[in-house]
Design a protein around this motif. Structure first.
Motif, PDB file in Angstrom:
ATOM      1  N   LEU A 123     -50.670  35.660  -1.776  1.00  0.00           N
ATOM      2  CA  LEU A 123     -49.942  34.558  -1.302  1.00  0.00           C
ATOM      3  C   LEU A 123     -49.968  33.495  -2.526  1.00  0.00           C
ATOM      4  CD1 LEU A 123     -48.707  32.907   1.061  1.00  0.00           C
ATOM      5  CD2 LEU A 123     -50.804  32.111   1.680  1.00  0.00           C
ATOM      6  N   HIS A 124     -48.895  33.442  -3.021  1.00  0.00           N
ATOM      7  CA  HIS A 124     -48.890  32.692  -4.465  1.00  0.00           C
ATOM      8  C   HIS A 124     -48.829  31.038  -4.089  1.00  0.00           C
ATOM      9  CE1 HIS A 124     -48.496  36.535  -6.381  1.00  0.00           C
ATOM     10  NE2 HIS A 124     -47.268  36.792  -5.862  1.00  0.00           N
ATOM     11  N   PRO A 125     -49.356  30.332  -4.852  1.00  0.00           N
ATOM     12  CA  PRO A 125     -49.068  28.758  -4.781  1.00  0.00           C
ATOM     13  C   PRO A 125     -47.601  28.503  -4.947  1.00  0.00           C
ATOM     14  CG  PRO A 125     -51.031  29.290  -6.240  1.00  0.00           C
ATOM     15  CD  PRO A 125     -50.311  30.651  -6.315  1.00  0.00           C
ATOM     16  N   LEU A 126     -47.222  27.822  -4.376  1.00  0.00           N
ATOM     17  CA  LEU A 126     -45.635  27.245  -4.497  1.00  0.00           C
ATOM     18  C   LEU A 126     -45.245  26.864  -5.794  1.00  0.00           C
ATOM     19  CD1 LEU A 126     -44.670  25.994  -1.184  1.00  0.00           C
ATOM     20  CD2 LEU A 126     -43.769  28.072  -2.156  1.00  0.00           C
ATOM     21  N   ASN A 127     -44.338  27.190  -6.474  1.00  0.00           N
ATOM     22  CA  ASN A 127     -43.894  26.844  -7.932  1.00  0.00           C
ATOM     23  C   ASN A 127     -43.142  25.657  -7.713  1.00  0.00           C
ATOM     24  OD1 ASN A 127     -43.019  26.205 -10.592  1.00  0.00           O
ATOM     25  ND2 ASN A 127     -42.036  28.106 -10.882  1.00  0.00           N
ATOM     26  N   LYS A 128     -43.652  24.381  -8.159  1.00  0.00           N
ATOM     27  CA  LYS A 128     -42.960  23.240  -7.727  1.00  0.00           C
ATOM     28  C   LYS A 128     -42.277  22.473  -9.133  1.00  0.00           C
ATOM     29  CE  LYS A 128     -46.248  22.452  -4.149  1.00  0.00           C
ATOM     30  NZ  LYS A 128     -47.434  21.967  -3.299  1.00  0.00           N
ATOM     31  N   THR A 129     -42.094  23.252 -10.064  1.00  0.00           N
ATOM     32  CA  THR A 129     -41.466  22.909 -11.263  1.00  0.00           C
ATOM     33  C   THR A 129     -40.183  22.175 -11.240  1.00  0.00           C
ATOM     34  OG1 THR A 129     -42.462  24.670 -12.304  1.00  0.00           O
ATOM     35  CG2 THR A 129     -40.889  23.702 -13.606  1.00  0.00           C
ATOM     36  N   PHE A 130     -39.464  22.596 -10.122  1.00  0.00           N
ATOM     37  CA  PHE A 130     -37.944  21.939  -9.982  1.00  0.00           C
ATOM     38  C   PHE A 130     -37.856  20.906  -9.138  1.00  0.00           C
ATOM     39  CE2 PHE A 130     -37.491  26.668 -11.134  1.00  0.00           C
ATOM     40  CZ  PHE A 130     -36.578  26.516 -12.200  1.00  0.00           C
ATOM     41  N   VAL A 131     -39.021  20.550  -8.286  1.00  0.00           N
ATOM     42  CA  VAL A 131     -39.180  19.451  -7.644  1.00  0.00           C
ATOM     43  C   VAL A 131     -39.242  18.047  -8.334  1.00  0.00           C
ATOM     44  CG1 VAL A 131     -40.438  18.355  -5.366  1.00  0.00           C
ATOM     45  CG2 VAL A 131     -40.210  21.045  -5.744  1.00  0.00           C
ATOM     46  N   LYS A 132     -38.300  17.361  -7.706  1.00  0.00           N
ATOM     47  CA  LYS A 132     -38.104  15.981  -8.570  1.00  0.00           C
ATOM     48  C   LYS A 132     -38.149  14.980  -7.233  1.00  0.00           C
ATOM     49  CE  LYS A 132     -34.871  17.916 -12.011  1.00  0.00           C
ATOM     50  NZ  LYS A 132     -33.588  17.854 -12.670  1.00  0.00           N
ATOM     51  N   GLY A 133     -38.820  13.872  -7.861  1.00  0.00           N
ATOM     52  CA  GLY A 133     -38.922  12.638  -7.017  1.00  0.00           C
ATOM     53  C   GLY A 133     -40.068  12.930  -6.017  1.00  0.00           C
ATOM     54  N   GLY A 134     -40.480  11.815  -5.524  1.00  0.00           N
ATOM     55  CA  GLY A 134     -41.633  11.680  -4.583  1.00  0.00           C
ATOM     56  C   GLY A 134     -41.112  11.715  -2.971  1.00  0.00           C
ATOM     57  N   GLU A 135     -39.960  11.964  -2.548  1.00  0.00           N
ATOM     58  CA  GLU A 135     -39.624  11.907  -1.266  1.00  0.00           C
ATOM     59  C   GLU A 135     -39.836  13.271  -0.581  1.00  0.00           C
ATOM     60  OE1 GLU A 135     -35.664  13.375  -3.271  1.00  0.00           O
ATOM     61  OE2 GLU A 135     -37.415  12.412  -3.801  1.00  0.00           O
ATOM     62  N   TRP A 136     -40.546  14.151  -1.317  1.00  0.00           N
ATOM     63  CA  TRP A 136     -40.929  15.468  -0.664  1.00  0.00           C
ATOM     64  C   TRP A 136     -42.197  15.638  -0.369  1.00  0.00           C
ATOM     65  CZ3 TRP A 136     -36.333  17.538   0.582  1.00  0.00           C
ATOM     66  CH2 TRP A 136     -35.292  17.292  -0.189  1.00  0.00           C
ATOM     67  N   GLN A 137     -43.013  14.601  -0.499  1.00  0.00           N
ATOM     68  CA  GLN A 137     -44.387  14.728  -0.497  1.00  0.00           C
ATOM     69  C   GLN A 137     -44.783  15.148   1.059  1.00  0.00           C
ATOM     70  OE1 GLN A 137     -46.721  11.398  -2.343  1.00  0.00           O
ATOM     71  NE2 GLN A 137     -48.764  12.206  -1.341  1.00  0.00           N
ATOM     72  N   GLU A 339     -36.819  23.165  13.917  1.00  0.00           N
ATOM     73  CA  GLU A 339     -36.942  21.524  14.579  1.00  0.00           C
ATOM     74  C   GLU A 339     -36.775  20.752  13.415  1.00  0.00           C
ATOM     75  OE1 GLU A 339     -38.547  24.459  17.285  1.00  0.00           O
ATOM     76  OE2 GLU A 339     -38.678  24.218  15.246  1.00  0.00           O
ATOM     77  N   THR A 340     -37.110  21.111  12.045  1.00  0.00           N
ATOM     78  CA  THR A 340     -36.863  20.190  10.869  1.00  0.00           C
ATOM     79  C   THR A 340     -36.019  21.002   9.966  1.00  0.00           C
ATOM     80  OG1 THR A 340     -39.080  21.305  10.273  1.00  0.00           O
ATOM     81  CG2 THR A 340     -39.194  18.891  11.228  1.00  0.00           C
ATOM     82  N   LEU A 341     -35.084  21.616  10.178  1.00  0.00           N
ATOM     83  CA  LEU A 341     -34.298  22.588   9.549  1.00  0.00           C
ATOM     84  C   LEU A 341     -33.848  21.947   8.039  1.00  0.00           C
ATOM     85  CD1 LEU A 341     -33.057  25.285   9.154  1.00  0.00           C
ATOM     86  CD2 LEU A 341     -31.050  24.288  10.628  1.00  0.00           C
ATOM     87  N   GLU A 342     -33.124  20.833   8.319  1.00  0.00           N
ATOM     88  CA  GLU A 342     -32.416  20.288   7.161  1.00  0.00           C
ATOM     89  C   GLU A 342     -33.402  19.782   6.014  1.00  0.00           C
ATOM     90  OE1 GLU A 342     -29.381  16.632   6.013  1.00  0.00           O
ATOM     91  OE2 GLU A 342     -29.787  17.086   8.215  1.00  0.00           O
ATOM     92  N   GLU A 343     -34.368  18.994   6.309  1.00  0.00           N
ATOM     93  CA  GLU A 343     -35.531  18.599   5.426  1.00  0.00           C
ATOM     94  C   GLU A 343     -36.219  19.904   4.752  1.00  0.00           C
ATOM     95  OE1 GLU A 343     -36.854  16.622   9.269  1.00  0.00           O
ATOM     96  OE2 GLU A 343     -35.242  17.401   8.364  1.00  0.00           O
ATOM     97  N   ASP A 344     -36.560  20.593   5.783  1.00  0.00           N
ATOM     98  CA  ASP A 344     -37.234  21.985   5.073  1.00  0.00           C
ATOM     99  C   ASP A 344     -36.370  22.722   4.108  1.00  0.00           C
ATOM    100  OD1 ASP A 344     -39.634  21.346   6.566  1.00  0.00           O
ATOM    101  OD2 ASP A 344     -39.080  22.964   8.111  1.00  0.00           O
ATOM    102  N   ALA A 345     -35.002  22.921   4.706  1.00  0.00           N
ATOM    103  CA  ALA A 345     -34.185  23.802   3.819  1.00  0.00           C
ATOM    104  C   ALA A 345     -33.898  23.256   2.424  1.00  0.00           C
ATOM    105  CB  ALA A 345     -32.975  23.982   4.614  1.00  0.00           C
ATOM    106  N   ASN A 346     -33.701  22.126   2.405  1.00  0.00           N
ATOM    107  CA  ASN A 346     -33.261  21.259   1.177  1.00  0.00           C
ATOM    108  C   ASN A 346     -34.523  21.251   0.231  1.00  0.00           C
ATOM    109  OD1 ASN A 346     -30.483  20.923   1.706  1.00  0.00           O
ATOM    110  ND2 ASN A 346     -31.156  18.974   3.008  1.00  0.00           N
ATOM    111  N   TYR A 347     -35.881  21.225   0.762  1.00  0.00           N
ATOM    112  CA  TYR A 347     -36.958  21.047   0.061  1.00  0.00           C
ATOM    113  C   TYR A 347     -37.074  22.630  -0.584  1.00  0.00           C
ATOM    114  CZ  TYR A 347     -41.987  21.143  -1.594  1.00  0.00           C
ATOM    115  OH  TYR A 347     -42.934  20.973  -2.157  1.00  0.00           O
ATOM    116  N   PHE A 348     -36.561  23.479   0.115  1.00  0.00           N
ATOM    117  CA  PHE A 348     -36.981  25.113  -0.375  1.00  0.00           C
ATOM    118  C   PHE A 348     -35.889  25.165  -1.336  1.00  0.00           C
ATOM    119  CE2 PHE A 348     -35.837  29.345  -0.389  1.00  0.00           C
ATOM    120  CZ  PHE A 348     -36.905  29.920  -0.707  1.00  0.00           C
ATOM    121  N   LEU A 349     -34.658  24.463  -1.374  1.00  0.00           N
ATOM    122  CA  LEU A 349     -33.673  24.634  -2.438  1.00  0.00           C
ATOM    123  C   LEU A 349     -33.926  23.982  -3.560  1.00  0.00           C
ATOM    124  CD1 LEU A 349     -30.328  24.407  -0.193  1.00  0.00           C
ATOM    125  CD2 LEU A 349     -31.516  26.288  -1.102  1.00  0.00           C
ATOM    126  N   GLN A 350     -34.877  22.833  -3.414  1.00  0.00           N
ATOM    127  CA  GLN A 350     -35.347  22.539  -4.828  1.00  0.00           C
ATOM    128  C   GLN A 350     -36.267  23.300  -5.432  1.00  0.00           C
ATOM    129  OE1 GLN A 350     -36.332  18.619  -5.790  1.00  0.00           O
ATOM    130  NE2 GLN A 350     -34.212  17.999  -5.213  1.00  0.00           N
TER     131      GLN A 350
END
Length: 411
Positions: A123-137, A339-350
């Motif tokens: 189980l690898h730590p998620l690579n958050k290199t591409f995540v921009k902004g603090g709204e995903w915290q 139940e949180t499809l949209e926000e989870d999906a868009n975070y994953f795409l980042q």
């Protein structure tokens, strides 16, 4: 020789030929059965038990790990056997008709399909290199909790059952997107149609998810599944790619599947499942229902689901997630929820570095005018069942409730 004698001669010759054919057929079947039993016995003797870290492996395991996969066993924190209603580590043997890659068919013997499987991959730590902004915290924090919860569950309820399956069967529901190095395990009725649209865009097969039809998504065969690769390709991708899954409250997913397949015209589910269900579970069924399979009632559908001698097999739309994606044998790096499809999906795409203009589609794939299957809708359907049927249905999905930390329904 007169005509009568000719006729008798031809008749006797035909009978002799038929007897010879029957003898040869019986001889072939007898030898085929003996060979099959011998192969089956050899296969059983090749079973491997999943071992915790630090324990010596059996002699059969003394081989180097395949390229791209670390040489480790299963990490466990408890040796207590699973005492629940199902086993998170149990894997059923794949049917003999399971599709195998052509290269694998020609280069390996059948016995090599059954091998010590080095699972789960790390189980690898998620690579958050591409995540921009603090709204995903907040979403990131929730994601880490989900991963930790599932991993803790799988460690706690470790089972020493033998892994007895084709590896290709284990990964048969997983779609591959090589450009962004992601693996998606399809869970029907949990946003899978739109996820496949997104994968098609990520892979360059389409410019926009909004222009891809339902038939192209499900019948176009544009996306490649993990079981289509050879063993090295499967192992490498399992260990190196970001693996993700989206799940849904089991009762909501079940009711959603029933509404989709049985409350709307369907040229497959009505004649194949509907006819079998009505024939076995409806008393005094009329001829039209028996002929078309239309009009299956939810109570009849549940009777079929809970029947250990179903008149027709299971289907991926209501199969347990634990048997579709094997979350305790494959470590998923990202666990999204419907139940949180949209926000989870868009975070994953980042997380995977998708194009900035690619957002998860909001539209409903089919029957867009129907009310979405919500908690209240589910409650109305459950009223059609007896208390015992509701409890047994919950028991059927008990493992999915536990694995993904869903609240049990009031049954």
């Amino acid at each position: 020789m007169n005509l009568r004698q000719v006729f008798v001669s031809v008749l006797l010759f035909g009978v002799a030929g038929l007897l010879l054919f029957m003898y040869l057929q019986a001889w072939i079947e007898e030898h085929h059965t003996e060979s099959g039993k011998k192969l089956q016995q050899e296969t059983i003797n090749q079973d491997f038990t999943l071992q915790p870290l630090g324990m010596p492996r059996k002699a059969a395991w003394r081989r180097s790990a395949p390229v791209g996969l670390s040489n480790h066993g299963m990490a466990v924190s408890s040796s207590r056997p699973w005492r629940g209603r199902a086993d998170p580590f149990a894997v059923v043997a794949a049917p003999s008709g399971s599709r195998l890659p052509e290269q694998q068919k020609t280069s390996e013997s059948p016995l090599s399909w059954f091998r010590g499987v080095y699972l789960p991959p790390a189980l690898h730590p998620l690579n958050k290199t591409f995540v921009k902004g603090g709204e995903w915290q907040d979403i990131d924090s929730t994601q880490e909790k989900r991963r930790a919860f599932l991993q803790d569950f799988c460690r706690k309820y470790n089972s020493r059952k033998k892994l007895q399956t084709h590896l290709v069967h284990l990964v048969s529901r997983i779609y591959v997107e090589d450009r962004h190095k992601v693996l998606y395990c399809e869970v029907p009725k949990a946003g899978c149609s739109n996820w496949k649209r997104v994968l098609m865009v990520l892979s360059g097969l389409a410019a926009s998810a909004n222009n891809i039809s339902h038939d192209d998504v499900h019948y176009g065969k544009h996306l490649r599944k993990l079981d289509s690769y050879d063993l090295k390709g499967i192992y490498t991708r399992l260990n190196m790619y970001t693996k993700f899954i989206f799940v849904r409250d089991p009762m909501e997913r079940l009711v959603s599947a029933f509404r989709d397949k049985f409350e709307h015209p369907n040229s497959y589910y009505h004649p194949v499942f509907g006819k079998a269900i009505i024939k076995k579970y409806r008393q005094n069924a009329d001829e039209e229902s028996l002929q078309t399979g239309s009009g299956v009632k939810f109570k009849e559908f549940i009777q079929y689901l809970l029947d250990s001698h179903r008149p027709i097999g299971m289907d991926i739309h209501w199969e347990q997630v634990s048997k579709l994606c094997y979350p305790c044998l494959i470590n998923y790096d990202f666990i999204g929820k419907f139940e949180t499809l949209e926000e989870d999906a868009n975070y994953f795409l980042q997380l995977v570095g998708a194009p900035a203009n690619l957002k998860f589609p909001k539209f409903k794939d089919r029957h867009s005018s129907d009310e979405r299957t919500s908690t209240e809708v589910v409650r109305q359907y459950l009223k059609e069942l007896s208390k015992e049927e509701r409890q047994l249905t919950y028991d059927f999905y008990y493992l999915d409730y536990l694995m993904f930390n869903y609240t049990s329904p009031l049954v």
